[in-house]
Design an enzyme around this catalytic site. Structure first.
Site: not given
Length: 485
Positions: A11, A105-106
């Site tokens: 993350d 973003d993960e």
């Protein structure tokens, strides 16, 4: 559950805000808030410096400004975020063929499938290596969680924030989970959490003590069984390399409620065009067109129409959305509009109606575009990665007084935080604009010190919007270095 912590969850830390700080030396170490800047805008991401003031994602932007009036408030730059995300996902792909992106973003990574880790020591080594590579390639930081299941890996990455790594050893799951709140578990939202609280269950340990039968009685069989298993640390969900896209949609929130029916239809047409662009970019077509309308009183209406076959034709989507709009009462005012396509497939069945109507629709669309030119557009909020409308170039101002010039250029838009380039001063970014002026700070991601600030007329021919610059300078080519030596 796996016997080794070979599932990794990455993350990125405050991703949008961190990318803006990396791109703008003058904002490093300062509170930065990214999101919709209109009166009805919401916070997308806040830097850790801004979070100290109590600002968080999904908070109304007006409230954030009250909490931190001196923070930098910027419009999202999705082109930059996508570029950085692609760099990060490429690094993850080097670790394993099984990478499951959850957002820009993960992502989850199955290290065991890639042969890069088989026990705690090798998993930790891969996690630390990934963090180093991400910083070297993007200049940003990410937090890593490692565990024997997806649920625990995600919990571990949350504990690792910011810029850390947490590994949960197999066998320690129940001890770790016990004191955590029930909201930590996937699928436990506000309603379920409140229901469990009223039953006296506030921690995960309370759930395991209550037992499976009691949870089934409280929340139903399927949810109760799943909840008990997760509370006991069991999660057998595999890492899935490709997640099926179920729908494509875009939506806009307006600063001022729309009352003009013609204006509402124009905005629906605009959204339909944007939705089709995203649909085609994803390589899909769809059968069901969905229209979403949020009215002045916050009531939300949704209507849908299923076509004979899948389509990615903008005429078909636009006309279907228009028909759905005709069935709704918008006289009280509209604050949000959205258009989506569901029932996706990767092929398009030719629509005879679209073929027959194409020429006539093209002519009418040209006339509609001419009539709508010059209208004031809505405040755009981020729509899960949808590209923002391109700013329209203003016509040259007349040779009259300054007030007339300023009025002539009101259509030219300079979003706060976006990149610009000046023929004399080079690259910079917009600090703010208004009253016919735009203020620019001239600096680049690699600048050693904060850059100088200058103000220009919004119709300055030497100033234009530009593409984002790389956050990290490209490393020199080893072959070229050897040749020079």
């Amino acid at each position: 559950m796996r016997p080794a912590p070979t599932i990794l969850h990455l993350d990125m830390d405050a991703f949008f805000a961190a990318a803006e700080q990396a791109a703008k030396p003058s904002l490093r170490g300062k509170p930065v808030v990214v999101g919709g800047l209109g009166p009805r805008g919401v916070v997308s991401t806040a830097s850790y410096e801004a979070r100290r003031f109590g600002i968080h994602s999904a908070m109304p932007m007006a409230q954030a400004r009250r909490l931190a009036p001196n923070a930098a408030y910027l419009v999202p730059r999705f082109a930059l975020y996508r570029t950085v995300s692609e760099q990060v996902m490429e690094l993850l792909g080097r670790l394993s063929p099984l990478v499951e992106p959850l957002s820009l973003d993960e992502a989850f990574v199955d290290l065991e499938a890639g042969g890069s880790a088989s026990d705690s020591a090798s998993a930790r080594a891969m996690g630390e290596r990934l963090r180093r590579d991400i910083r070297a390639v993007t200049g940003l930081t990410g937090s890593v969680g490692l565990a024997g299941s997806k649920m625990l890996a995600k919990i571990a990455s949350e504990q690792a924030k910011p810029d850390g790594l947490v590994l949960i050893e197999p066998g320690t799951e129940r001890e770790l989970l016990g004191p955590m709140t029930v909201r930590t578990l996937p699928g436990v939202g506000p309603a379920t959490g409140e229901h469990l609280r009223r039953a006296g269950m506030m921690t995960i340990a309370d759930l395991t003590e209550a037992g499976e039968d009691e949870l089934v009685r409280l929340v139903g069989k399927a949810h109760g069984v799943s909840l008990y298993r997760m509370a006991s640390g069991h999660d057998d969900r595999p890492v899935v390399a490709e997640r099926e896209t179920k729908s494509v949609s875009v939506e806009d929130t307006f600063d001022v409620d729309l009352h003009d029916r013609v204006r509402v239809r124009t905005e629906v047409d605009r959204l339909a065009e944007r939705c089709v662009r995203r649909l085609r970019e994803s390589g899909h077509s769809g059968r069901t067109i969905v229209l979403k309308v949020r009215r002045y009183d916050f009531s939300t209406l949704t209507r849908s129409e299923t076509l004979r076959g899948p389509t990615d034709d903008p005429v078909v989507v636009r006309e279907a959305a228009g028909r759905l709009l005709e069935s709704l009462d918008t006289t009280g005012g509209v604050r949000l509009l959205g258009v989506g396509v569901t029932g996706l497939t990767d092929f398009t069945q030719e629509d005879l109606f679209a073929q027959a109507a194409a020429d006539a629709a093209e002519a009418s669309e040209a006339g509609r575009a001419e009539r709508s030119e010059g209208g004031v557009g809505p405040a755009r909020e981020p729509d899960t990665g949808a590209a923002q409308d391109e700013p329209e170039a203003a016509p040259p101002g007349p040779d009259a007084d300054a007030d007339a010039d300023a009025a002539a250029v009101t259509e030219r838009h300079w979003p706060a935080g976006h990149d610009v380039r000046h023929t004399e001063f080079g690259a910079g970014w917009v600090q703010g604009s208004g009253v016919g002026r735009v203020t620019v700070r001239f600096e680049e991601p690699t600048s050693a010190v904060p850059g100088r600030v200058r103000t220009f007329r919004t119709d300055d021919p030497d100033l234009e919007l530009s593409e984002p610059l790389p956050l990290v300078a490209a490393a020199p080519d080893p072959a070229e270095t050897e040749t020079e030596g």
